[in-house]
Structure formats: structure tokens, C-alpha cells
Write a protein that holds these residues in place. Structure first.
Motif, short mmCIF file in Angstrom:
data_model
loop_
_atom_site.label_atom_id
_atom_site.label_comp_id
_atom_site.label_asym_id
_atom_site.label_seq_id
_atom_site.Cartn_x
_atom_site.Cartn_y
_atom_site.Cartn_z
N THR A 573 -8.85 10.27 -0.33
CA THR A 573 -8.74 10.08 1.12
C THR A 573 -7.36 10.54 1.59
OG1 THR A 573 -7.97 7.82 0.72
CG2 THR A 573 -10.31 8.09 1.22
N PRO A 574 -7.17 11.86 1.64
CA PRO A 574 -5.83 12.36 1.96
C PRO A 574 -5.36 11.95 3.35
CG PRO A 574 -7.31 14.17 1.30
CD PRO A 574 -8.15 12.93 1.40
N ASP A 575 -6.29 11.60 4.22
CA ASP A 575 -5.88 11.28 5.60
C ASP A 575 -5.79 9.79 5.88
OD1 ASP A 575 -5.83 14.00 6.16
OD2 ASP A 575 -8.01 14.00 6.47
N ALA A 576 -5.68 8.99 4.82
CA ALA A 576 -5.70 7.54 5.00
C ALA A 576 -4.34 6.95 5.37
CB ALA A 576 -6.24 6.87 3.73
N GLY A 577 -3.42 7.80 5.81
CA GLY A 577 -2.12 7.27 6.27
C GLY A 577 -1.19 6.87 5.14
N TRP A 578 -1.22 7.61 4.05
CA TRP A 578 -0.37 7.30 2.90
C TRP A 578 1.11 7.46 3.24
CZ3 TRP A 578 -2.66 5.12 -1.12
CH2 TRP A 578 -4.03 5.33 -1.30
N THR A 579 1.93 6.68 2.60
CA THR A 579 3.37 6.85 2.71
C THR A 579 3.80 7.92 1.71
OG1 THR A 579 3.64 4.53 3.29
CG2 THR A 579 5.60 5.70 2.50
N PRO A 580 4.39 9.01 2.18
CA PRO A 580 4.80 10.05 1.23
C PRO A 580 5.85 9.54 0.25
CG PRO A 580 4.91 10.85 3.51
CD PRO A 580 4.68 9.37 3.58
N ARG A 765 1.88 -1.03 -2.89
CA ARG A 765 1.27 -0.80 -1.57
C ARG A 765 2.01 -1.59 -0.49
NH1 ARG A 765 -0.18 2.01 -4.95
NH2 ARG A 765 1.54 3.08 -3.96
N ALA A 766 2.56 -2.75 -0.89
CA ALA A 766 3.39 -3.51 0.07
C ALA A 766 4.64 -2.70 0.39
CB ALA A 766 3.76 -4.87 -0.53
N ALA A 767 5.20 -2.03 -0.60
CA ALA A 767 6.38 -1.19 -0.35
C ALA A 767 6.01 -0.04 0.59
CB ALA A 767 6.92 -0.65 -1.68
N ASP A 768 4.85 0.58 0.34
CA ASP A 768 4.37 1.65 1.24
C ASP A 768 4.30 1.17 2.68
OD1 ASP A 768 3.97 3.60 -0.65
OD2 ASP A 768 1.80 3.29 -0.85
N ALA A 769 3.70 0.00 2.85
CA ALA A 769 3.50 -0.52 4.22
C ALA A 769 4.84 -0.75 4.88
CB ALA A 769 2.68 -1.81 4.16
N LEU A 770 5.76 -1.36 4.17
CA LEU A 770 7.06 -1.65 4.77
C LEU A 770 7.79 -0.36 5.14
CD1 LEU A 770 9.05 -3.96 5.50
CD2 LEU A 770 10.20 -3.47 3.34
N TYR A 771 7.65 0.65 4.28
CA TYR A 771 8.37 1.90 4.54
C TYR A 771 7.90 2.57 5.82
CZ TYR A 771 11.17 5.94 3.22
OH TYR A 771 12.14 6.92 3.18
N ARG A 772 6.68 2.24 6.24
CA ARG A 772 6.17 2.84 7.48
C ARG A 772 6.77 2.20 8.72
NH1 ARG A 772 1.37 3.22 4.20
NH2 ARG A 772 0.50 1.30 5.03
N THR A 773 7.46 1.08 8.55
CA THR A 773 8.24 0.53 9.69
C THR A 773 9.72 0.57 9.30
OG1 THR A 773 7.75 -1.65 8.82
CG2 THR A 773 6.49 -0.96 10.73
N PRO A 774 10.34 1.71 9.58
CA PRO A 774 11.70 1.94 9.10
C PRO A 774 12.69 0.87 9.55
CG PRO A 774 10.78 3.95 10.05
CD PRO A 774 9.79 2.87 10.30
#
Ligand code: GL4
Length: 813
Positions: A573-580, A765-774
Motif C-alpha cells: 500500500t504505497p499510498d497509505a501515508g507512510w513516514t519516509p 509505528r508509534a514513532a512514524d505517527a509522531l514524526y508526522r507531527t513535527p
């Protein structure tokens, strides 16, 4: 080109208290060394020449504090500290010396006036890699902290001709080549041929008029080389004294003249073998005669030197512990107990009981690992043949201890025809310390359980630390400048000042500046990755970094499996909003450690596959630069967002990379292991990604022999990962390359990779989520910095001074 007037007349930095030379004076000094020390013309000088001349100019500036510290120590009769270590992983010295002397900008200007670039010259210096990893780097941080805090201190070690091997990757596999830092002259050292001692081996021990006398069968000479280490602002300095092996016999001219060149050179070759190479393994002892000889060579030379210096100042050896503290860095120098007793008895006529009391009161022992396979043991046969007199002494120490205490049968230095060096070090030291709170408790419960019961006051804790000079000011100028502007420079000497940064976590304008500093470091790292490896990475992706020796317990394999799972999920799912993300790995395997080498191969195969995938190219990259060392650490750490501290709980004694990364504003994903426990307590549970079993949980889980199979069966993600590896997705040219590795993951998962996998995945995945709110990420990163002051090695050294050495600071604050 003439130097600009402003640069030469302006004060070069805000460091106070030091009489610092001007730009013109330093420029003249450099030119002087170029001409008179190197015999080179400025117009025809190479980068090497400029580096040497610059180093000599800086070295001249180190002499004043070095002499002053030495004189004051003699004049006051102050107690001295001796740190005995088989490893000092000091890295480059030029920039460190410049920074501590407050000469960074002055030198840059002086060199610029000669058309030279300071950063190029700094990069020209080879790393002094006289250590394997954390243990050796800790010794280097301690020397610098002792010089900052004001401890009259010597480090003693070996001047290895070849430090830790260089690592290359060939087809993804580690290949070792020798390291040869001494192929160019080392500008920081002073040869001290007058400080030389004879060290014996083998032979036998005989009674002469009721006294044991050792008649060695072989002898070598240990010859000293001194390197000064200056502390922050050049207020004090310590000395690193390294021993080189030389023959004791004169060159055999007759043999040479008769054409037998090899035999003529044999004594020299034999002696030099002792200081030839660093053993490249930090966790499993080699069990080799040469290693025991190296340990004794360093320890005996150091103790002879210590007693010689002591006797030049004081008369009665009974007072030794009043004036001398000797710290043993792990068990490697544990022969110091019997050797000090031998010198006191056999050479200075002290009686047995007094010698034992004096030795014990002088010595302290630091334990750095619980891994049972890492505790040194020597066969009584080898010990008895290499060090016959010491074997006698060890046996009698053991008998004395048995008589004095009701020991359970498990206690005893000599057991099953082996000498247990940990027990020897414990029994011969007045204090034994672990290196993190958890580790010190586990030391009491496990390796030294029985000895701890007999000596309940002996074990203490000194949690490791790192020097903020190298690990912040030098390696992270962007953040250092921001800290200086925001809270002042005081943090450099007293890292607790970072506390005053805490309110700024709530300040949006500061957060922006903080993020800009981190981004600048990431852009610089991305440029280096592009230049050296040809991999294009996005500086806005999360930089996730695991840098440390390759070892199963450190679980690079867990990280690698998670990387594969992440890639697999991203592809679906490349478009699932992954954190690069960019996953960085760095580290060497011991040359004979097959499993670790296989993990390196897998990581490189995975990197090759993922980095070539156009579907996920904007989302995930894997970067494993070869030959991780101190200088590479200085490059990577300031650019890290996420710090991987994922060892199996109970296995990592402390860690120090974890501290460096926290200090530089990375958030940790980690287990409750080593100093991670204290990091999490201090930075706050909300600012740390915790996962995995605890040390207790690990022990319990291991009792279920099906722990791996059950965990794999419960985890779709992990099953997919293992399936992909087994199918040869990462090694199409050799599909069964990792069958052994996967088989071990199912059936011999000693470090519980499978049991911790899902919990690790969730934390990631928690780290990913947090990184999306800089904003939130940066707030937490700032809190990590603000709350990391405890992890300065200055604090650690003050702990040793108070709890173990009973030494005050020589500096008036
Ligand atoms: C080590 C530990 O493995 C490491 O956790 C610790 O930080 C370091 C310094 O105390 O010592 N022990 C050995 S052996 N090598 C290390 O790096």
C-alpha cells in the motif's frame, strides 16, 4: 596572501582564563614547524605537511597546562589516579585539542591566511582506533573528563601498531584489512625511551633463603610513549602513557654477519609482537597465550612505573593507597592484583599480609559485561607456564580467601583447572562497580552472586557517561551554537545546565531553530552518503540509526527484519501515508564471528534490494557505510532522529552510544536494558519508544522452549519476512544463502528476536505517527536534550572520585 587584519586582531573565541595566541602568532608557529620540524617549504607542502605542522603548533599550546598539572601534582603530593585499560579508542585528536584550548577559530583563520582549509586538514588525520567499541571509547572519554574535572591521572595502555581492522564490503560481506595508523608519524606522542621496564615471562619460581624468586625464561622491554590530553579550556591535563615492546638483548651482530639475518632479527620481532595488534573482539576472550602476555606486559610496565613514581615522592609503600588509586578497566588487567603483590613482596620486601592489604586498598575493578562467555578464564597450565610466580600467588590468595570466609563450593578463583579472572579482580579490589544501575544490580544477582554475599559492601554503581566536548561541541556545532545562544556556554563544563533548556521546548520559535539545526546536520550527512556511497536520500525522511559492534545480543537482526516487514507493507500500500525513513546501520563484526558476519551480509543484501525498488524509493532507503569508527560516529549522531537501542534486556551492560544520541536530540526506541532504563527515567516515558520484554521477562520466556516458534506463528508480519528471506528475495543469485539464518530464527533464537518482534513493530509505528507531527516530535527531542545532562562523563568521573578513589579535584572552581 596576508591574513585579514580583523581576523588577526580579534579575540578568537569566548573562552576565558587562557592566554591564547593570536592568529598571527599561530600562523607563524605553523610556518615555523613546517620549515624547522618538517623541513618543508610552504609552497611545496602537502595536506599531510600542513596537518603535521598544525598539530605541532597546537601541541605546543598543550604543554603549558600539561606541565602545570604535572608540577602541581608533584608539589602538593596529591593522590593520583591510574586507569589501566587494554583499549583507548581515542579517535582523532586535532580538533578535540583545538576546541578544548579555545583555538578553533584562531587556527581556522591562521590556515585560511595560508590558503588552507581547516576541515580538510582535520579529515586528513587517521583515527587512533586502539579499541573495539564502548569499553575503549569510555576510557577515552574518561581521560578527557579527568582532564576537565582536574584529576591527576594517567591512562596506561598498549601502543598497538595496528588498531582495530578496517572493514570493507565485498559483495555485501565484511572483509578485514589491517589498520596502520602509525604508518605516518603520530604527532601527539612523545617517546620516552628513559621510561622503560623489563617484563618477564615463563621460566620458574624458586626459593632462595626462604623467599620465592621468579627467574623468567623470556624478557621484553616496555618503552613509554606519552600523549597529553587537555581538558575543557585547558585548565588541567592528563597523560595517556602507552607501552611499546622492544627486545632486551642487543642486536646479534655476529649472526647477522654470518648471514643469518632472520635469527638476528628474531628477538626484536618477538618483543614487538606484544604491541603489534589489538585483539579485534570485545566480548569473547581469545584464550591465546599472546593475549595473556599482552595483558601482563601492559599491567606490569604500568605498575613498575607507578611504584617508581611513588618512590620518587614518598618513602613508605604501606601508604600507597593514600596516594594512589588504580582502576582496572574490566578483567583484562586483573593480573594487577598478584603483580602488585609480587612487586611489593619480591622486590620491596613487604610481607604477604601487608602486601595483600595494600594491593586491595589500591585497586578498584570495573565490570563491563555480564555475558558469561566474555568473562576471562585462563587454564592453570597456561597461567603456570607464562607466569609461574603469579600462579603461586593466585593460589595463595584463593586459599586465604577460603580460610577467611565460609565459601560455597561455587566460589574460588581457581576452579576446574582454570583461573577465573573476574573472581580474582573482585577479591583483590576494595570496590567493584557496574556501569549502569540495572547492570550493577544484575552483577550482584548473577556473575558475582556468591562473592557479593560474602562482601555486601563491595559492589557499587557508576553509570557511564560521555564527554560533551567531543560528543556535542565538536561533532554538533549547529546545535552547540544554538545552545550557547539560548542558555549560555556553561553546559560544556557542567552538562546539568541543559536543564535550563526545558522551557524552550514549549517555544515554537525555538523549536524551529532546533529543527533547522537538525536538518542542517541531516543535509550534511545526506551529502556525504551521496558522495561516498552514491545513494540518494531525502533529508526530510526520518533518520533511524543503529551504530555499534555487530553482536547477536544487540539485535541488528531484529532491526533488519523490521526493515523488511516495513518495505513489504509499503509495497502493498504505497499510498497509505507512510513516514519516509532512512535506516542507517554501522558496525564491525569480530573477524571470527560467523553469525554476526552473516547478519552483515543480509543487511547489505536487503539494502541492495530495497534501494533498487522504484515503488518504495521515496519512502525507504537502507544505508550501511563500511568501516564505522569514532569519526563516522561524529558524523552520524548529530543527524539522527531515532536511536536504536534494542538489545535483549539484561545483556547490554550500559551502552554509551545511547547517551550520545539522546544528547544530540534523537528519540530512543529501546528495551529496558543497560542505561536505557536511566535514559527513559530521566527524559520521561512519554519521550521514549519502549518495547519488548524486561530482563526478568526474558529469563521467564526462555524457559518455554517453543518461544520462537510460538511468536512466529502469532505474527503474520514476521512470517512474511522469514518467508521472503528463505525464498531468496534478497539473494536471487544464491536463494538458499540464508537458510541457516532462518533456521536459527525458528529454532535457536537465543536473543528473543521473535518474541519481541511485534512489540518492536508497534513501537516503530508509534514513532512514524509522531514524526508526522513535527511540532510534537521536536518538543520531545528538545526534552531529550534538556534532560540528558546526567550522562556527562564528568558526572561519572566525580562518582568514581567520591565512591572509589577518594580523590578531590585539583581545580579550584
Ligand atoms: C561494554 C558493554 O558492552 C557496553 O554496554 C558498555 O557501555 C561498555 C562501557 O562500559 O562496555 N563491555 C564490553 S566487554 N564492551 C563494551 O562495550
Amino acid at each position: 596572501t596576508a591574513s585579514p587584519v580583523t581576523a588577526s586582531s580579534a579575540p578568537a573565541s569566548s573562552v576565558s582564563g587562557l592566554a591564547r595566541p593570536t592568529v598571527d602568532a599561530l600562523r607563524a608557529k605553523i610556518l615555523h614547524h613546517l620549515e624547522y620540524t618538517l623541513a618543508k617549504d610552504a609552497g611545496h607542502s602537502s595536506r599531510y605537511d600542513w596537518r603535521m605542522a598544525t598539530s605541532f603548533a597546537i601541541r605546543d599550546e598543550m604543554l603549558k597546562p600539561w606541565f602545570a598539572a604535572t608540577r602541581q601534582t608533584y608539589d602538593t603530593g596529591a593522590k593520583r589516579v591510574y586507569y589501566l585499560s587494554m583499549e583507548f579508542l581515542i579517535g582523532r585528536l586535532l580538533e578535540d585539542a583545538m576546541i578544548n584550548l579555545g583555538l578553533h577559530e584562531t587556527i581556522a583563520a591562521a590556515l585560511a591566511a595560508e590558503g588552507q582549509t581547516l576541515s580538510d586538514i582535520i579529515e586528513d588525520e587517521p583515527d587512533a582506533a586502539l579499541g573495539n567499541g564502548g569499553l575503549g571509547r569510555l576510557a577515552a572519554c574518561f581521560l578527557e573528563s579527568m582532564a576537565t574535572v582536574g584529576v591527576p591521572a594517567h591512562g596506561y595502555g598498549i601502543r598497538y601498531e595496528h588498531g582495530l581492522f578496517r572493514q570493507r564490503f565485498e559483495g555485501g560481506q565484511q572483509v578485514e584489512t589491517p589498520e596502520d595508523w602509525l604508518s605516518q608519524p603520530h604527532p601527539w606522542e612523545f617517546a620516552r625511551p628513559e621510561a622503560a621496564y623489563i617484563v618477564g615471562f615463563k621460566g620458574h619460581s624458586e626459593l632462595r633463603r626462604g623467599k620465592s624468586v621468579w627467574v623468567p625464561g623470556e624478557t621484553v622491554k616496555a618503552s613509554a610513549y606519552d600523549t597529553p590530553v587537555v581538558g575543557w579550556q585547558g585548565k588541567w591535563a592528563s597523560t595517556l602513557r602507552l607501552w611499546a615492546g622492544l627486545p632486551t638483548t642487543q642486536f646479534d651482530l655476529e649472526r647477522f654477519n654470518n648471514g643469518d639475518y632472520t635469527a638476528a632479527a628474531a628477538p626484536e620481532a618477538l618483543a614487538r609482537t606484544l604491541s603489534r595488534v589489538l585483539y579485534p573482539d570485545d566480548t569473547t576472550p581469545a584464550g591465546k597465550e599472546l593475549r595473556l602476555k599482552q595483558e601482563y606486559f601492559m599491567t606490569s610496565a604500568a605498575l613498575q612505573d607507578i611504584l617508581r613514581r611513588y618512590q620518587s615522592q614518598f618513602s613508605t609503600l604501606a601508604d600507597l593507597p593514600k596516594h594512589v588509586a588504580i582502576q582496572l578497566n574490566d578483567t583484562h588487567p586483573a593480573i594487577a592484583g598478584p603483580e602488585l603483590m609480587r612487586l611489593l613482596m619480591d622486590q620491596h620486601d613487604m610481607g604477604w599480609d601487608e602486601a595483600q592489604t595494600v594491593a586491595r586498598a589500591t585497586l578498584g575493578y570495573t565490570n563491563h559485561t555480564l555475558l558469561p562467555e566474555a568473562l576471562e578464564r585462563w587454564s592453570t597450565y597456561l597461567m603456570g607456564s607464562v607466569l609461574p610466580r603469579h600462579m603461586e600467588i593466585i593460589q595463595r590468595i584463593d586459599e586465604d580467601h577460603a580460610k577467611a570466609h565460609k565459601r560455597p563450593p561455587s566460589v574460588g578463583i581457581v576452579q576446574h583447572n582454570e583461573v577465573k579472572m573476574g573472581d580474582l579482580a573482585f577479591i583483590m579490589s576494595h570496590k567493584v562497580n557496574g556501569v549502569s544501575a540495572l547492570h550493577s544490580e544484575l552483577v550482584k544477582e548473577t556473575v558475582f552472586h556468591d562473592l557479593h554475599k560474602l562482601h555486601p559492601d563491595r559492589i557499587t554503581n557508576e553509570t557511564n557517561g560521555v564527554t560533551p566536548r567531543r560528543w556535542m561541541r565538536l561533532s554538533n556545532p549547529a546545535l552547540s551554537t544554538l545552545l550557547d545562544e539560548t542558555i549560555g556556554e556553561g553546559w560544556t563544563r557542567d552538562l546539568d545546565h541543559l536543564k535550563t533548556l526545558e522551557p524552550f521546548a514549549q517555544d515554537a520559535a525555538f523549536r524551529e531553530k532546533f529543527a533547522a539545526a537538525k536538518r542542517a546536520n541531516k543535509v550534511a550527512l545526506a551529502g556525504w552518503v551521496q558522495d561516498t556511497m552514491g545513494i540518494d536520500i531525502n533529508p526530510d525522511a526520518m533518520f533511524d540509526i543503529q551504530i555499534k559492534r555487530l553482536h547477536e545480543y544487540k539485535r541488528q537482526l531484529l532491526n533488519c527484519f523490521e526493515t523488511i516487514a516495513l518495505w513489504h507493507n509499503m509495497r502493498q500500500t504505497p499510498d497509505a501515508g507512510w513516514t519516509p525513513r532512512v535506516k542507517f546501520f554501522g558496525g564491525k563484526s569480530a573477524p571470527g564471528y560467523f553469525v554476526a558476519k552473516e547478519i552483515i551480509h543480509l543487511i547489505n543484501d536487503v539494502a541492495r534490494t530495497i534501494n533498487a525498488d522504484p515503488v518504495t524509493g521515496h519512502l525507504l532507503k537502507v544505508v550501511y557505510p563500511p568501516n564505522y569508527n569514532v569519526s563516522m560516529a561524529q558524523r552520524l549522531i548529530p543527524a539522527a532522529d531515532l536511536s536504536e537501542q534494542i538489545s535483549t534486556a539484561g545483556k547490554e551492560a550500559s551502552g554509551t552510544g545511547n547517551m550520545k544520541l539522546t544528547l544530540n536530540g534523537a528519540l530512543t526506541i529501546g528495551t529496558l536494558d543497560g542505561a536505557n532504563v536511566e535514559i527513559r527515567d530521566l527524559v520521561g516515558a512519554d519521550n521514549f519508544f519502549l518495547f519488548g520484554l524486561t530482563a526478568d521477562g526474558v529469563e521467564k520466556r526462555r524457559k518455554n522452549i517453543n518461544h520462537a516458534r510460538e511468536a512466529i506463528e502469532d505474527s503474520q508480519n514476521l512470517r512474511d519476512v522469514l518467508q521472503m528471506i528463505v525464498e531468496g528475495r534478497f539473494s536471487p543469485e544464491e536463494p538458499d544463502r540464508y537458510h541457516g539464518l532462518v533456521d536459527r530464527a525458528w529454532h535457536h533464537d537465543h536473543y528473543l528476536v521473535a518474541a519481541d518482534f511485534d512489540s518492536y513493530w508497534e513501537a516503530q509505528r508509534a514513532a512514524d505517527a509522531l514524526y508526522r507531527t513535527p511540532q510534537d516530535w521536536n518538543r520531545k527531542a528538545i526534552l531529550n536534550v534538556a534532560r540528558s545532562g546526567f550522562f556527562s562523563s564528568d558526572r561519572t568521573i566525580r562518582g568514581y572520585m567520591a565512591d572509589i578513589w577518594d580523590v578531590p579535584s585539583a581545580l579550584k572552581d
